[in-house]
Motif scaffolding. Structure first.
Motif, mmCIF file in Angstrom:
data_model
loop_
_atom_site.group_PDB
_atom_site.id
_atom_site.type_symbol
_atom_site.label_atom_id
_atom_site.label_comp_id
_atom_site.label_asym_id
_atom_site.label_seq_id
_atom_site.Cartn_x
_atom_site.Cartn_y
_atom_site.Cartn_z
ATOM 1 N N TYR A 1 0.828 -1.204 0.000
ATOM 2 C CA TYR A 1 0.000 0.000 0.000
ATOM 3 C C TYR A 1 0.869 1.263 0.000
ATOM 4 N N VAL B 1 -7.649 2.129 -3.986
ATOM 5 C CA VAL B 1 -8.480 1.801 -2.824
ATOM 6 C C VAL B 1 -9.667 2.754 -2.807
ATOM 7 N N CYS C 1 -4.046 -5.108 5.388
ATOM 8 C CA CYS C 1 -5.120 -4.207 4.961
ATOM 9 C C CYS C 1 -5.733 -3.481 6.161
ATOM 10 N N MET D 1 -3.466 -0.636 6.958
ATOM 11 C CA MET D 1 -3.633 0.399 5.938
ATOM 12 C C MET D 1 -4.806 1.322 6.295
ATOM 13 N N PRO E 1 -9.830 -2.283 -1.796
ATOM 14 C CA PRO E 1 -9.111 -2.223 -3.069
ATOM 15 C C PRO E 1 -10.026 -2.652 -4.213
ATOM 16 N N ARG F 1 -2.796 0.456 -4.015
ATOM 17 C CA ARG F 1 -2.132 -0.797 -3.643
ATOM 18 C C ARG F 1 -1.358 -1.292 -4.868
#
Length: 306
Positions: free
Chosen positions: A150, A171, A208, A211, A249, A271
């Motif tokens: 990311y 994303v 994730c 992120m 994403p 990403r």
């Protein structure tokens, strides 16, 4: 002189941790592994291993030799790839690949079909999250690792690895249209606008999740988590029901109408998806063929969606 086969066994012990696991990985018996390690110690002229309770631990000399063995084995793999590249039959073989779920779903079917049609390369796939895929590549359990990184959570390339970038995956914010508050479909949004909404997030052990926390933190708030799941399709379905908002994403969106309003961020979050191979092995014709097909699949996916 140090025996290369025994260096491979020593390297295998460093990867797999026990004599039994090393024997299984290298298709040897436990006593054979022990005998080869003892012979390697005699060749080295110094102890490489020492007992620590019921396990074996590497001495400083053993750790040093493992690091050299890793270089030698990588160089040998590169030499084998170079020889395969000039061999008339170099394009055939089985390529082992590890991939995270959304890349496997979006890129592999097309690549697999193309390789099957060409009839020269077979694929063997295991689905793994990026950290596990990188570990499999390091242990030489796979030839290619499909991973992501990311923009807010960069992933460094491991030593003695090469990467081929496949695509940039945006994303998006997914939410029930009723929560959109007059936003036009596809209109960019600022995350702080949704600071007070319930958030639907991936499981805590996934990158994730980190992120999302970083993205929300950069927007000045901590997300109020209403639900967490390891499958983005679950999060999208919950968002469609009005349970909250989610960052997803584009590759991870379910096929068909998602039932949500999708919005890029004013501060773009992406990403990067890329394929990793051990240094030199990308020149092996069968691995190169798979990488080329993956690149083609990524290009086709990008053209279809953007």
């Amino acid at each position: 002189m140090l025996d290369l086969r025994r260096l491979r066994i020593l390297h295998g012990l460093a990867q797999h941790g026990t004599v039994a696991a090393t024997a299984a990985a290298l298709h040897l018996t436990g006593p054979a592994v022990s005998q080869h390690l003892a012979a390697l110690e005699r060749e080295a002229g110094t102890p490489l291993l020492e007992k620590q309770g019921r396990t074996l631990a590497f001495t400083p000399a053993g750790r040093l030799l493992v690091s050299h063995a890793e270089v030698l084995l990588d160089d040998l793999a590169a030499a084998e790839s170079a020889m395969a590249a000039v061999s008339e039959n170099g394009g055939t073989g089985t390529v082992r690949l590890a991939s995270f779920a959304s890349a496997a779903r979006q890129l592999l079917p097309s690549a697999w079909a193309g390789l099957r049609e060409a009839g020269t390369v077979s694929l063997r796939l295991v689905q793994e999250e990026p950290d596990d895929a990188l570990e499999s590549l390091r242990r030489q359990d796979v030839d290619i690792a499909l991973v992501h990184s990311y923009s807010l959570l960069p992933r460094s390339i491991p030593p003695r690895c090469e990467d081929r970038r496949l695509l940039e995956d945006p994303v998006l914010l997914a939410l029930d249209p009723a929560r959109a508050g007059g936003l036009a479909p596809g209109e960019p949004v600022r995350l702080e606008r949704f600071a007070g909404d319930p958030w639907l997030v991936p499981a805590a052990d996934l990158s994730c999740r980190e992120m999302i926390h970083r993205a929300c933190g950069a927007a000045g708030f901590v997300p109020l988590v209403a639900a967490e799941a390891s499958d983005f399709a679950v999060l999208v379905a919950l968002a469609a029901s009005g349970a909250g908002v989610a960052l997803v994403p584009a590759m991870a969106l379910p096929d068909g109408p998602p039932g949500v309003s999708l919005h890029p961020l004013e501060e773009p979050l992406t990403r990067k998806v890329f394929a990793l191979t051990r240094t030199g092995t990308a020149r092996r014709p069968d691995i190169r063929a798979v990488l080329d097909r993956l690149e083609r699949s990524a290009r086709e996916w990008t053209e279809r969606h953007f």
